[in-house]
Design a protein around this motif. Structure first.
Motif, PDB file in Angstrom:
ATOM      1  N   ASN A   3      -4.750 -16.970 -27.512  1.00  0.00           N
ATOM      2  CA  ASN A   3      -5.658 -18.147 -26.459  1.00  0.00           C
ATOM      3  C   ASN A   3      -7.446 -18.369 -27.036  1.00  0.00           C
ATOM      4  N   PHE A   4      -8.197 -17.102 -26.916  1.00  0.00           N
ATOM      5  CA  PHE A   4      -9.534 -16.857 -27.565  1.00  0.00           C
ATOM      6  C   PHE A   4      -9.440 -17.339 -28.754  1.00  0.00           C
ATOM      7  N   ILE A   5      -8.891 -17.034 -30.032  1.00  0.00           N
ATOM      8  CA  ILE A   5      -8.706 -17.299 -31.208  1.00  0.00           C
ATOM      9  C   ILE A   5      -8.339 -18.883 -31.147  1.00  0.00           C
ATOM     10  N   LYS A   6      -7.590 -19.734 -30.166  1.00  0.00           N
ATOM     11  CA  LYS A   6      -8.043 -21.362 -30.436  1.00  0.00           C
ATOM     12  C   LYS A   6      -8.990 -21.387 -29.895  1.00  0.00           C
ATOM     13  N   ALA A  10     -11.051 -13.636  -9.636  1.00  0.00           N
ATOM     14  CA  ALA A  10     -10.349 -13.277 -11.489  1.00  0.00           C
ATOM     15  C   ALA A  10     -10.501 -11.958 -11.079  1.00  0.00           C
ATOM     16  N   GLY A  11      -9.332 -11.613 -11.525  1.00  0.00           N
ATOM     17  CA  GLY A  11      -8.735 -10.001 -12.184  1.00  0.00           C
ATOM     18  C   GLY A  11      -9.130  -9.365 -13.422  1.00  0.00           C
ATOM     19  N   HIS A  12      -8.516  -8.388 -13.297  1.00  0.00           N
ATOM     20  CA  HIS A  12      -8.535  -7.760 -14.641  1.00  0.00           C
ATOM     21  C   HIS A  12      -8.092  -8.618 -16.273  1.00  0.00           C
ATOM     22  N   GLU A  13      -8.844  -9.087 -16.638  1.00  0.00           N
ATOM     23  CA  GLU A  13      -8.660 -10.314 -18.378  1.00  0.00           C
ATOM     24  C   GLU A  13      -8.608 -11.531 -16.989  1.00  0.00           C
ATOM     25  N   GLU A  14      -8.416 -11.936 -16.568  1.00  0.00           N
ATOM     26  CA  GLU A  14      -8.505 -12.962 -15.912  1.00  0.00           C
ATOM     27  C   GLU A  14      -8.965 -14.705 -15.439  1.00  0.00           C
ATOM     28  N   SER A  15     -10.682 -14.049 -16.128  1.00  0.00           N
ATOM     29  CA  SER A  15     -11.598 -14.796 -16.557  1.00  0.00           C
ATOM     30  C   SER A  15     -10.818 -15.894 -16.883  1.00  0.00           C
ATOM     31  N   PHE A  16     -10.960 -15.900 -17.802  1.00  0.00           N
ATOM     32  CA  PHE A  16     -10.044 -17.517 -18.996  1.00  0.00           C
ATOM     33  C   PHE A  16      -8.985 -17.918 -18.271  1.00  0.00           C
ATOM     34  N   TRP A  17      -8.117 -17.728 -17.462  1.00  0.00           N
ATOM     35  CA  TRP A  17      -7.282 -18.285 -17.586  1.00  0.00           C
ATOM     36  C   TRP A  17      -7.365 -18.345 -15.930  1.00  0.00           C
ATOM     37  N   VAL A  18      -8.327 -18.363 -15.314  1.00  0.00           N
ATOM     38  CA  VAL A  18      -8.714 -18.803 -13.476  1.00  0.00           C
ATOM     39  C   VAL A  18      -9.521 -19.625 -13.776  1.00  0.00           C
ATOM     40  N   ASN A  19     -10.414 -20.227 -15.485  1.00  0.00           N
ATOM     41  CA  ASN A  19     -11.090 -21.492 -15.283  1.00  0.00           C
ATOM     42  C   ASN A  19     -11.150 -21.445 -16.552  1.00  0.00           C
ATOM     43  N   PRO A  20     -10.105 -21.821 -17.538  1.00  0.00           N
ATOM     44  CA  PRO A  20     -10.708 -21.934 -18.832  1.00  0.00           C
ATOM     45  C   PRO A  20     -12.331 -23.135 -19.198  1.00  0.00           C
ATOM     46  N   VAL A  21     -12.136 -23.976 -18.540  1.00  0.00           N
ATOM     47  CA  VAL A  21     -12.810 -25.137 -18.734  1.00  0.00           C
ATOM     48  C   VAL A  21     -14.535 -24.264 -19.053  1.00  0.00           C
TER      49      VAL A  21
END
Length: 312
Positions: A109-112, A286-297
């Motif tokens: 996800n981060f690479i993209k 956001a939990g652990h390693e979830e900050s991107f997934w909670v709100n990618p935009v």
């Protein structure tokens, strides 16, 4: 005679307790530090993000990329990375570091995201993970030296006019923040650290209490001694906070406010310690390693704003 028997009994009990503590400490050392070869899968709390995660993984498998190899001269160990060139030629390159038990695929996800932001992306499998060699996980302490060498390879590939961004999540945040205390090439321009810890000892003690309901003594000193003997450092010496005191690079700290694996206060402490320009973003829910997934935009916008301020 009674006193001698009592003393002998106490001696036997003390020996048994000491042996038990050592055995448990050795178990914890192996649990935390032994090589991570299991296939990474989303945690139970992250299953709601699994569909999106595997779409990113499919994209990563399909995108053209190069495999890079870093050869350890002294040990013969090899570190492996994927290099994804930008769509258009650029000198902007991000080097990213994954979390414990993960690998470069789990960074899809981060690479993209950074690929879409116009960066070349170098994503290694860290020591004792994925396709890279290594017997023990070092939680940043030895990895920071590996990353100095990855930086050198990027400069050889991209050129001396390279502009390098360092990014890491969880253990990867530990890697890039420990790296911040080193004498870095001028081409390294900024750091982004997502849900990182203060030092390995603090994180160990937090999990010891949270998972086993035990105080630090005597377990942490024993694990630290075992780790020093086998891996080469004591747990509290692997410190992001101390390294950040030497850091003058712009740094964005990100952390979920519901992180119960690496507690949020650790990013507050790292933010306070860093001497360069800095930003702190605490992500609600956001939990652990979830900050991107909670709100990618929102995540992408926050990163873009930081890069626009300090990197462009």
């Amino acid at each position: 005679m009674g006193f001698k028997k009592a003393a002998a009994a106490l001696g036997v009990m003390s020996t048994a307790v000491g042996a038990g503590a050592f055995m448990f400490s050795n178990y914890l050392f192996k649990l935390g530090m032994n090589r991570k070869d299991d296939e990474p899968v989303p945690q139970t709390s992250q299953l709601r993000f699994a569909y999106a995660y595997y779409r990113y993984v499919d994209w990563f498998h399909a995108i053209p990329k190069e495999e890079w190899v870093l050869n350890e001269v002294d040990t013969g160990e090899k570190m492996i990375a994927s290099y994804v060139p930008a769509k258009e030629e650029t000198n902007k390159t991000i080097i990213m570091a994954h979390g414990v038990g993960c690998n470069r695929e789990t960074m899809a996800n981060f690479i993209k995201m950074y690929h879409e932001l116009g960066f070349n992306v170098l994503a290694p499998d860290d020591r004792a993970h994925g396709d890279s060699d290594g017997k023990y996980v070092s939680y940043g302490w030895k990895d920071r030296i590996d990353y100095l060498r990855w930086i050198k390879l990027v400069l050889e590939k991209v050129g001396d006019d390279a502009e390098i961004l360092m990014f890491g999540i969880s253990m990867g945040a530990g890697i890039v923040t420990m790296l911040s205390g080193e004498d870095l090439p001028k081409q390294v321009k900024a750091i982004i650290a997502d849900c990182g810890y203060t030092n390995v000892g603090d994180e160990f003690n937090y999990l010891l209490k949270d998972m086993f309901h035990l105080p630090p003594y005597p377990i942490e000193p024993l694990v630290s001694a075992i780790n020093w003997y086998k891996v080469g450092y004591r747990l509290h010496n692997a410190s992001c906070t101390e390294a950040l005191k030497k850091n003058d690079l712009p740094t964005l700290f990100i952390h979920g406010d519901s992180d119960i694996y690496v507690p949020t206060y650790m990013s507050y402490e790292n933010y306070a310690a860093s001497n360069g320009p800095k930003q702190l973003w605490i992500v609600p829910g956001a939990g652990h390693e979830e900050s991107f997934w909670v709100n990618p935009v929102a995540y992408k916008k926050r990163v873009k704003d930081f890069l626009h301020t300090y990197f462009d």
